[in-house]
Enzyme design. Sequence first.
Site, PDB file in Angstrom:
ATOM      1  N   SER A 136      -0.019  -1.359   0.406  1.00 55.60           N
ATOM      2  CA  SER A 136       0.092  -0.525  -0.101  1.00 55.60           C
ATOM      3  C   SER A 136       1.000   0.857   0.048  1.00 55.60           C
ATOM      4  O   SER A 136       1.943   1.484   0.529  1.00 55.60           O
ATOM      5  CB  SER A 136      -0.816   0.167   1.708  1.00 55.60           C
ATOM      6  N   TYR A 149      -0.674  -0.204  10.331  1.00 50.71           N
ATOM      7  CA  TYR A 149      -0.856  -0.714   9.254  1.00 50.71           C
ATOM      8  C   TYR A 149      -0.435   0.243   8.345  1.00 50.71           C
ATOM      9  O   TYR A 149       0.973  -0.490   7.542  1.00 50.71           O
ATOM     10  CB  TYR A 149      -2.221  -0.014   8.520  1.00 50.71           C
TER      11      TYR A 149
HETATM   12  N1  LIG Z   1      -8.629  -0.503  -0.469  1.00 49.01           N
HETATM   13  C1  LIG Z   1      -7.667   0.263  -0.358  1.00 49.01           C
HETATM   14  O1  LIG Z   1      -8.232   0.785   0.045  1.00 49.01           O
HETATM   15  C2  LIG Z   1      -6.385  -0.873  -0.680  1.00 49.01           C
HETATM   16  C3  LIG Z   1      -5.185   0.020  -0.704  1.00 49.01           C
HETATM   17  C4  LIG Z   1      -4.008  -0.242  -0.365  1.00 49.01           C
HETATM   18  C5  LIG Z   1      -3.706  -1.535  -0.218  1.00 49.01           C
HETATM   19  N2  LIG Z   1      -4.624  -2.287   0.108  1.00 49.01           N
HETATM   20  C6  LIG Z   1      -4.560  -3.558   0.375  1.00 49.01           C
HETATM   21  O2  LIG Z   1      -5.002  -4.414  -0.820  1.00 49.01           O
HETATM   22  C7  LIG Z   1      -5.876  -6.139   0.341  1.00 49.01           C
HETATM   23  C8  LIG Z   1      -6.952  -6.127  -0.117  1.00 49.01           C
HETATM   24  O3  LIG Z   1      -7.949  -5.991  -0.041  1.00 49.01           O
HETATM   25  P1  LIG Z   1      -9.212  -5.550   0.403  1.00 49.01           P
HETATM   26  O4  LIG Z   1      -9.644  -4.238   0.019  1.00 49.01           O
HETATM   27  O5  LIG Z   1      -9.921  -5.871  -0.476  1.00 49.01           O
HETATM   28  O6  LIG Z   1      -9.368  -5.520   2.066  1.00 49.01           O
HETATM   29  P2  LIG Z   1     -11.365  -6.209   2.486  1.00 49.01           P
HETATM   30  O7  LIG Z   1     -12.354  -6.351   1.447  1.00 49.01           O
HETATM   31  O8  LIG Z   1     -10.935  -6.532   4.154  1.00 49.01           O
HETATM   32  O9  LIG Z   1     -10.436  -7.427   2.511  1.00 49.01           O
HETATM   33  C9  LIG Z   1      -9.889  -8.623   2.462  1.00 49.01           C
HETATM   34  C10 LIG Z   1      -9.517  -9.775   2.718  1.00 49.01           C
HETATM   35  O10 LIG Z   1      -8.657 -10.248   3.251  1.00 49.01           O
HETATM   36  C11 LIG Z   1      -9.690 -11.678   4.148  1.00 49.01           C
HETATM   37  N3  LIG Z   1      -8.984 -11.347   5.413  1.00 49.01           N
HETATM   38  C12 LIG Z   1      -9.120 -10.909   6.525  1.00 49.01           C
HETATM   39  N4  LIG Z   1      -8.347 -11.196   7.360  1.00 49.01           N
HETATM   40  C13 LIG Z   1      -8.091 -12.911   7.233  1.00 49.01           C
HETATM   41  C14 LIG Z   1      -7.276 -13.556   8.316  1.00 49.01           C
HETATM   42  N5  LIG Z   1      -6.991 -13.860   8.919  1.00 49.01           N
HETATM   43  N6  LIG Z   1      -7.073 -14.593   7.755  1.00 49.01           N
HETATM   44  C15 LIG Z   1      -7.753 -15.004   5.959  1.00 49.01           C
HETATM   45  N7  LIG Z   1      -7.652 -14.141   5.668  1.00 49.01           N
HETATM   46  C16 LIG Z   1      -8.192 -12.499   5.800  1.00 49.01           C
HETATM   47  C17 LIG Z   1     -10.902 -11.756   3.663  1.00 49.01           C
HETATM   48  O11 LIG Z   1     -11.613 -12.563   4.084  1.00 49.01           O
HETATM   49  P3  LIG Z   1     -11.913 -12.714   5.366  1.00 49.01           P
HETATM   50  O12 LIG Z   1     -12.784 -11.919   5.585  1.00 49.01           O
HETATM   51  O13 LIG Z   1     -13.229 -14.036   4.437  1.00 49.01           O
HETATM   52  O14 LIG Z   1     -11.551 -13.779   5.901  1.00 49.01           O
HETATM   53  C18 LIG Z   1     -10.316 -10.303   2.622  1.00 49.01           C
HETATM   54  O15 LIG Z   1     -10.702 -11.853   1.387  1.00 49.01           O
HETATM   55  C19 LIG Z   1      -4.955  -6.128   1.865  1.00 49.01           C
HETATM   56  O16 LIG Z   1      -3.571  -6.817   1.829  1.00 49.01           O
HETATM   57  C20 LIG Z   1      -4.481  -4.259   1.153  1.00 49.01           C
HETATM   58  O17 LIG Z   1      -4.042  -3.872   2.883  1.00 49.01           O
HETATM   59  C21 LIG Z   1      -6.461  -2.204   0.285  1.00 49.01           C
END
Ligand SMILES: NC(=O)c1ccc[n+]([C@@H]2O[C@H](COP(=O)([O-])OP(=O)(O)OC[C@H]3O[C@@H](n4cnc5c(N)ncnc54)[C@H](OP(=O)(O)O)[C@@H]3O)[C@@H](O)[C@H]2O)c1
Length: 264
Positions: A136, A149
Amino acid sequence: MELRGRRVLITGASRGIGEALAEAFAAQGAQVALVARSADALERLAGRLGGTAHPADLADPTAVAGLLARVEAEAGPVDVVVNNAGYHEAGWFPDQDDLLDAATFQLNVLTPLSLCRQAVPGMLRRGGGHLVNISSMAGFVPFPGLAVYGATKAALSQFTAGLRADLRGLPVGTTLVEIGPVPTDMLSEINDYRPAGDAFGRMARLQLSVDAPRELVADETVAAVRRGTRHVRLPRRGAPFAMVVEAPRRLTEVLLTGVRHRQD
Ligand SMILES: NC(=O)c1ccc[n+]([C@@H]2O[C@H](COP(=O)([O-])OP(=O)(O)OC[C@H]3O[C@@H](n4cnc5c(N)ncnc54)[C@H](OP(=O)(O)O)[C@@H]3O)[C@@H](O)[C@H]2O)c1
């Protein structure tokens, strides 16, 4: 890497960016192996994409130990690992607690390290593979409420750069994905903590940031694996920040040309 028929393990694939990644890899003819906690969502997505579901809590080190071997025993050899699962822990730092910090570091840093470590020997034995870490811009841009984070993402980005140095000259590629805001559950939860939401809003008003759709992140990541590109940076207008952080890494690579990457 041509993706047709390749097996791609994607963590955090039950929703958000991970779900879009699963769809984008499957659209290239890859077999997807999906990991997250929500078994039902994983099964549904795996069924739709012709992949396999491997429910696991990736914040639990005992569930992470040997995970790749269990996936490979069920699904077959993994050619690409995408470490996408993550948690944000947005809030006022003094109110956050040590146990949640430990779980966040496990999920965002130690689990990706472990999955890379589990994957590399098999990839080298089979003559190729690719490792993708979803990081990120919070790893190099300090936002209020995201100190923990941001620290996890800084660690993941620097690890990916170091791993690349270890793997230099070997047929296992790495891609570091450094992204700004992407509309998902995570982003709405972060925005619920006003200081972080206000900071994102200010960056958007200054034209320094703009939301990237999760499908674009997924498509660019798939393209990077196909081409062997080392970075994906979205939104593009944030790329100059990332490049400034990357400059000493690139310079070091040049300075260390010819230095052995591994002790015999
Ligand atoms: N969205 C943004 O703005 C953004 C920006 C920069 C980077 N990112 C990065 O992109 C990645 C995906 O983010 P997202 O926005 O798609 O997040 P999200 O919508 O909250 O989805 C998170 C995913 O991670 C899984 N997860 C969470 N805790 C877990 C655990 N303990 N064990 C296994 N799986 C787990 C969740 O599945 P379950 O709940 O089913 O376990 C879900 O599939 C992350 O690494 C995040 O830091 C996101």
